[in-house]
Design a protein around this motif. Structure first.
Motif, PDB file in Angstrom:
ATOM      1  N   LYS A 405      13.696  51.084  -0.855  1.00  0.00           N
ATOM      2  CA  LYS A 405      15.066  50.996  -1.373  1.00  0.00           C
ATOM      3  C   LYS A 405      16.084  51.115  -0.231  1.00  0.00           C
ATOM      4  O   LYS A 405      17.067  51.854  -0.309  1.00  0.00           O
ATOM      5  N   ALA A 406      15.809  50.369   0.827  1.00  0.00           N
ATOM      6  CA  ALA A 406      16.638  50.395   2.027  1.00  0.00           C
ATOM      7  C   ALA A 406      17.594  49.206   2.037  1.00  0.00           C
ATOM      8  O   ALA A 406      17.456  48.253   1.257  1.00  0.00           O
ATOM      9  N   ASP A 407      18.568  49.267   2.919  1.00  0.00           N
ATOM     10  CA  ASP A 407      19.507  48.162   3.107  1.00  0.00           C
ATOM     11  C   ASP A 407      19.125  47.298   4.305  1.00  0.00           C
ATOM     12  O   ASP A 407      19.537  46.138   4.400  1.00  0.00           O
ATOM     13  N   ILE A 408      18.370  47.886   5.228  1.00  0.00           N
ATOM     14  CA  ILE A 408      17.885  47.177   6.411  1.00  0.00           C
ATOM     15  C   ILE A 408      16.440  47.600   6.648  1.00  0.00           C
ATOM     16  O   ILE A 408      16.117  48.784   6.538  1.00  0.00           O
ATOM     17  N   SER A 409      15.578  46.642   6.946  1.00  0.00           N
ATOM     18  CA  SER A 409      14.222  46.971   7.409  1.00  0.00           C
ATOM     19  C   SER A 409      14.050  46.412   8.811  1.00  0.00           C
ATOM     20  O   SER A 409      14.627  45.366   9.156  1.00  0.00           O
ATOM     21  N   ILE A 410      13.263  47.115   9.608  1.00  0.00           N
ATOM     22  CA  ILE A 410      13.124  46.780  11.027  1.00  0.00           C
ATOM     23  C   ILE A 410      11.651  46.874  11.413  1.00  0.00           C
ATOM     24  O   ILE A 410      10.956  47.809  10.999  1.00  0.00           O
ATOM     25  N   CYS A 411      11.184  45.908  12.186  1.00  0.00           N
ATOM     26  CA  CYS A 411       9.827  45.987  12.730  1.00  0.00           C
ATOM     27  C   CYS A 411       9.916  46.029  14.255  1.00  0.00           C
ATOM     28  O   CYS A 411      11.006  46.069  14.823  1.00  0.00           O
ATOM     29  N   ASN A 412       8.781  46.008  14.921  1.00  0.00           N
ATOM     30  CA  ASN A 412       8.754  46.064  16.375  1.00  0.00           C
ATOM     31  C   ASN A 412       8.301  44.716  16.935  1.00  0.00           C
ATOM     32  O   ASN A 412       8.121  43.758  16.182  1.00  0.00           O
ATOM     33  N   PHE A 413       8.094  44.652  18.219  1.00  0.00           N
ATOM     34  CA  PHE A 413       7.778  43.372  18.847  1.00  0.00           C
ATOM     35  C   PHE A 413       6.763  43.553  19.971  1.00  0.00           C
ATOM     36  O   PHE A 413       6.581  44.647  20.510  1.00  0.00           O
ATOM     37  N   ASN A 414       6.101  42.466  20.289  1.00  0.00           N
ATOM     38  CA  ASN A 414       5.323  42.337  21.512  1.00  0.00           C
ATOM     39  C   ASN A 414       5.891  41.163  22.298  1.00  0.00           C
ATOM     40  O   ASN A 414       6.834  40.510  21.842  1.00  0.00           O
ATOM     41  N   SER A 415       5.338  40.900  23.448  1.00  0.00           N
ATOM     42  CA  SER A 415       5.910  39.867  24.321  1.00  0.00           C
ATOM     43  C   SER A 415       4.870  38.810  24.662  1.00  0.00           C
ATOM     44  O   SER A 415       3.661  39.051  24.606  1.00  0.00           O
ATOM     45  N   ASP A 484      24.429  43.841  21.119  1.00  0.00           N
ATOM     46  CA  ASP A 484      24.852  45.219  21.391  1.00  0.00           C
ATOM     47  C   ASP A 484      26.197  45.523  20.744  1.00  0.00           C
ATOM     48  O   ASP A 484      26.473  46.650  20.343  1.00  0.00           O
ATOM     49  N   ALA A 485      27.052  44.504  20.646  1.00  0.00           N
ATOM     50  CA  ALA A 485      28.392  44.698  20.096  1.00  0.00           C
ATOM     51  C   ALA A 485      28.437  44.598  18.579  1.00  0.00           C
ATOM     52  O   ALA A 485      29.467  44.931  17.978  1.00  0.00           O
ATOM     53  N   THR A 486      27.344  44.167  17.952  1.00  0.00           N
ATOM     54  CA  THR A 486      27.400  43.829  16.526  1.00  0.00           C
ATOM     55  C   THR A 486      26.445  44.624  15.652  1.00  0.00           C
ATOM     56  O   THR A 486      26.827  45.103  14.570  1.00  0.00           O
ATOM     57  N   ILE A 487      25.191  44.742  16.082  1.00  0.00           N
ATOM     58  CA  ILE A 487      24.155  45.249  15.188  1.00  0.00           C
ATOM     59  C   ILE A 487      24.454  46.676  14.714  1.00  0.00           C
ATOM     60  O   ILE A 487      24.219  47.018  13.553  1.00  0.00           O
ATOM     61  N   TYR A 488      25.009  47.508  15.578  1.00  0.00           N
ATOM     62  CA  TYR A 488      25.268  48.890  15.166  1.00  0.00           C
ATOM     63  C   TYR A 488      26.289  48.947  14.027  1.00  0.00           C
ATOM     64  O   TYR A 488      26.283  49.882  13.212  1.00  0.00           O
ATOM     65  N   LYS A 489      27.194  47.959  13.945  1.00  0.00           N
ATOM     66  CA  LYS A 489      28.172  47.929  12.861  1.00  0.00           C
ATOM     67  C   LYS A 489      27.489  47.682  11.509  1.00  0.00           C
ATOM     68  O   LYS A 489      27.915  48.196  10.474  1.00  0.00           O
ATOM     69  N   LEU A 490      26.427  46.890  11.529  1.00  0.00           N
ATOM     70  CA  LEU A 490      25.646  46.671  10.303  1.00  0.00           C
ATOM     71  C   LEU A 490      24.908  47.949   9.916  1.00  0.00           C
ATOM     72  O   LEU A 490      24.792  48.274   8.721  1.00  0.00           O
ATOM     73  N   TYR A 491      24.396  48.688  10.924  1.00  0.00           N
ATOM     74  CA  TYR A 491      23.773  49.978  10.628  1.00  0.00           C
ATOM     75  C   TYR A 491      24.763  50.901   9.928  1.00  0.00           C
ATOM     76  O   TYR A 491      24.416  51.604   8.969  1.00  0.00           O
ATOM     77  N   LEU A 492      26.008  50.920  10.398  1.00  0.00           N
ATOM     78  CA  LEU A 492      27.012  51.838   9.851  1.00  0.00           C
ATOM     79  C   LEU A 492      27.312  51.539   8.382  1.00  0.00           C
ATOM     80  O   LEU A 492      27.725  52.443   7.634  1.00  0.00           O
ATOM     81  N   LYS A 493      27.097  50.307   7.954  1.00  0.00           N
ATOM     82  CA  LYS A 493      27.387  49.937   6.567  1.00  0.00           C
ATOM     83  C   LYS A 493      26.200  50.189   5.632  1.00  0.00           C
ATOM     84  O   LYS A 493      26.320  50.017   4.419  1.00  0.00           O
ATOM     85  N   ALA A 494      25.052  50.577   6.199  1.00  0.00           N
ATOM     86  CA  ALA A 494      23.835  50.802   5.406  1.00  0.00           C
ATOM     87  C   ALA A 494      23.797  52.233   4.876  1.00  0.00           C
ATOM     88  O   ALA A 494      24.505  53.116   5.359  1.00  0.00           O
ATOM     89  N   SER A 495      22.948  52.449   3.876  1.00  0.00           N
ATOM     90  CA  SER A 495      22.682  53.795   3.368  1.00  0.00           C
ATOM     91  C   SER A 495      21.338  54.320   3.853  1.00  0.00           C
ATOM     92  O   SER A 495      21.176  55.503   4.121  1.00  0.00           O
ATOM     93  N   LYS A 496      20.356  53.411   3.957  1.00  0.00           N
ATOM     94  CA  LYS A 496      19.007  53.807   4.386  1.00  0.00           C
ATOM     95  C   LYS A 496      18.408  52.672   5.199  1.00  0.00           C
ATOM     96  O   LYS A 496      18.623  51.495   4.883  1.00  0.00           O
ATOM     97  N   ILE A 497      17.644  53.028   6.213  1.00  0.00           N
ATOM     98  CA  ILE A 497      17.003  52.047   7.100  1.00  0.00           C
ATOM     99  C   ILE A 497      15.510  52.332   7.139  1.00  0.00           C
ATOM    100  O   ILE A 497      15.097  53.476   7.349  1.00  0.00           O
ATOM    101  N   ALA A 498      14.694  51.308   6.910  1.00  0.00           N
ATOM    102  CA  ALA A 498      13.231  51.443   6.929  1.00  0.00           C
ATOM    103  C   ALA A 498      12.686  50.826   8.204  1.00  0.00           C
ATOM    104  O   ALA A 498      13.067  49.701   8.569  1.00  0.00           O
ATOM    105  N   PHE A 499      11.788  51.535   8.881  1.00  0.00           N
ATOM    106  CA  PHE A 499      11.195  51.042  10.126  1.00  0.00           C
ATOM    107  C   PHE A 499       9.685  50.999  10.002  1.00  0.00           C
ATOM    108  O   PHE A 499       9.063  51.949   9.528  1.00  0.00           O
TER     109      PHE A 499
END
Length: 588
Positions: A405-415, A484-499
């Protein structure tokens, strides 16, 4: 449905009907990429006006089966019959009695209707339980698995079949997708099954396990240019083979061949199976909310494109292989001067989920903003056009967001290093974990080096956002470090973040670097972004202790970078700020 009509007038004896052995049949199919239709006793019953336990008699189906039976085997299509017209002693006593009885009823039918020069063996999917000599079963199953080794496969099966669940039958496939249909009377849904197939079949080998309906599907798909193999019973045979069974053991958790009424089956939840299901036809598909995710919500995947002709196909192919299929692909061509625009248009012609927008070159921020404006989905994610993803990338992001029940979900990466053509795995399966964060908890991960969280924190890709978070938020045009200038603003508008610590995204490492002027602008952007964020967080009432420390570290890094780059003016500006911080704190 398309049928090939033949006129047959000759009559031959049963012993004249030539069936290639199992291994010969498999080698022929592999060599020519042939489609396969297998006829057994059930199809013969249906052609002759009888119903069978999982398919009532249907006159249209019966006519189709009879016409397909008369098609000669070729490099495009192998028509198979049971290899029982000679040497019944190769099979166990029960099989011998069954086929002797079958021929008492249908001898005239076979002698009249089976006029082809040769047939493949229906028993290519029955290579174990009825054989007296089981010593070659290892070889048979190895050859069967070879049909889909390294290939993307689309399984069409009944809802209780669950082929491959609990065993490694399809482990060698590149990917597995499934269309789940009724286990009984599937032919009543034929047109819809074909529609779903055509939505998902491109680039895939089709494996059909759907009784008599599979025969007509295989034939019609072959006529459309796709390889489709009718392979009913193979899963049960493989289960019996693995347990070294001497008789047909009933399986408790899925359909068992020749146990036709599917009684006392307890279907087990299987995360891989559920993830593989891309469509259902004619059944109620119940999913437990805590384990499964509804795939009825569209994800808008935005891909900014600029001069990436060498990498773009790889990116798009990885997205079109997603097991989560309810998505649109928004390609924004940012004035490319190579063949990138042509490639975008080429892919759009192949898949209706792809939309292409062209704009004068204005940079990645403008391309992303344009993409956001064009989205129609409930969720938004970004993928860079030189990167690529695992086939479960969208599914896992969506699952994590919905389940938590998150507003943003985030995964990780490889190269992936383009020069060496090698993967660099910083995130492995052993490191997997899943965790939810409040906004403040997640903001404090910005400087966490473990698991590369400081990079994951900032990148625009790797994330699934609810669409409404973008209301009033835009990427700054003409500015470096736009993430860097944008993504944190989306975090601020969320209630919960899933990683989820899962490296399902592959970042392309390339040797291209910034020019001298670009480096100056890049360093300046790093500082201005940090100062803007620090001021905004303080204004919003957040504890900025960790962010202040992060800002000071960034100042020191940029001070060293600017001196190394010969940017003395910038070096002096940064040195002044550091001097003030170190020597002129309030109260000192």
């Amino acid at each position: 449905m398309q049928y090939l009509r033949c006129c047959v007038t000759k009559k031959r004896s049963l012993s004249d009907i030539k069936v290639r052995p199992i291994l010969d049949s498999l080698h022929y199919i592999q060599e020519h990429g042939a489609s396969v239709v297998r006829f057994g006793d059930g199809e013969i019953d249906l052609i002759n006006g009888r119903g069978i336990p999982y398919q009532d008699h249907d006159e249209q189906l019966a006519r189709a089966l009879k016409l397909i039976l008369q098609v000669p085997s070729s490099e495009e299509l192998v028509v198979c019959l049971p290899d029982v017209f000679q040497h019944l002693e190769r099979y166990n006593r029960n099989a011998q009695v069954f086929w002797a009885s079958h021929f008492e009823r249908y001898r005239d039918f076979y002698e009249k209707e089976c006029q082809s020069e040769w047939y493949g063996s229906t028993f290519l999917s029955r290579p174990y339980i009825d054989l007296q000599d089981k010593s070659l079963s290892d070889v048979y199953f190895s050859a069967i698995k070879g049909l889909w080794q390294g290939r993307d496969i689309l399984i069409v099966e009944g809802e209780t079949s669950r082929s491959g669940v609990g065993n490694d039958l399809f482990a060698g496939a590149q990917s597995v997708s499934r269309i789940v249909c009724p286990s009984h009377n599937a032919f009543a849904n034929y047109d819809e099954i074909m529609e779903r197939l055509l939505e998902h079949v491109e680039g895939k080998l089709v494996i059909l396990m759907l009784g008599p309906t599979a025969k007509v599907l295989a034939y019609d798909l072959m006529k459309r240019g796709y390889q489709a193999i009718d392979l009913g019973h193979i899963d049960s045979e493989y289960e019996w083979y693995q347990m070294k069974a001497s008789h047909k053991v009933k399986l408790a958790h899925k359909h068992t061949a020749e146990h036709n009424y599917d009684e006392q089956i307890v279907l087990q939840d299987d995360a891989d199976y559920n993830r593989q299901v891309v469509a259902t036809v004619g059944i109620e598909w119940e999913k437990k909310e805590e384990e499964l995710v509804s795939q009825s919500e569209m994800i808008s995947v935005i891909v900014p494109v600029y001069n990436v002709e060498s990498y773009l196909r790889r990116c798009l192919d990885s997205l079109l292989k997603q097991t989560y299929t309810d998505f649109e692909l928004v390609l924004v061509n940012d004035g490319s001067t190579d063949r990138s625009a042509e490639i975008c248009e080429e892919y759009a012609r192949k898949d209706v989920r792809i939309r292409v927008f062209h704009q004068e070159n204005a940079g990645p921020s403008a391309a992303r903003n344009h993409g956001v404006e064009q989205t129609r989905g409930r969720y938004i994610t970004f993928v860079d056009s030189d990167d690529f993803v695992e086939d479960y990338y969208l599914y896992e992001l969506h699952r994590a967001l919905v389940e938590n029940k998150a507003d943003i979900s985030i995964c990780n990466f490889n190269s992936f290093n383009e020069e060496r053509q090698s993967f660099l795995f910083s995130i492995t399966s052993e490191m997997y974990f899943e965790k939810t964060y409040t906004v403040e908890e997640w903001l404090n991960q910005e400087n966490t080096a473990r698991y590369n969280l400081y990079l994951t924190f900032t990148f625009s890709p790797l994330k699934l956002f609810k669409r409404e978070l973008f209301d009033g938020v835009y990427f700054p045009v003409g500015r470096l470090r736009e993430d860097d200038a944008t993504i944190y603003k989306l975090y601020l508008k969320a209630s919960k973040i899933a990683f989820i610590n899962q490296g399902s995204y592959y970042y392309s490492q390339r040797s291209e670097g910034l020019s001298r002027s670009g480096m100056l602008e890049d360093i300046a952007s790093m500082i201005s972004n940090a100062e803007e964020r620090l001021a905004l967080l303080a204004t919003l009432g957040y504890d900025v202790t960790e962010h202040r420390d992060s800002y000071i570290k960034r100042l020191k890094k940029c001070q060293a970078d600017s001196l190394r780059a010969g940017q003395i003016g910038l070096y002096r500006q940064l040195s002044t700020k550091l001097d003030l911080i170190e020597h002129y704190q309030k109260g000192e």
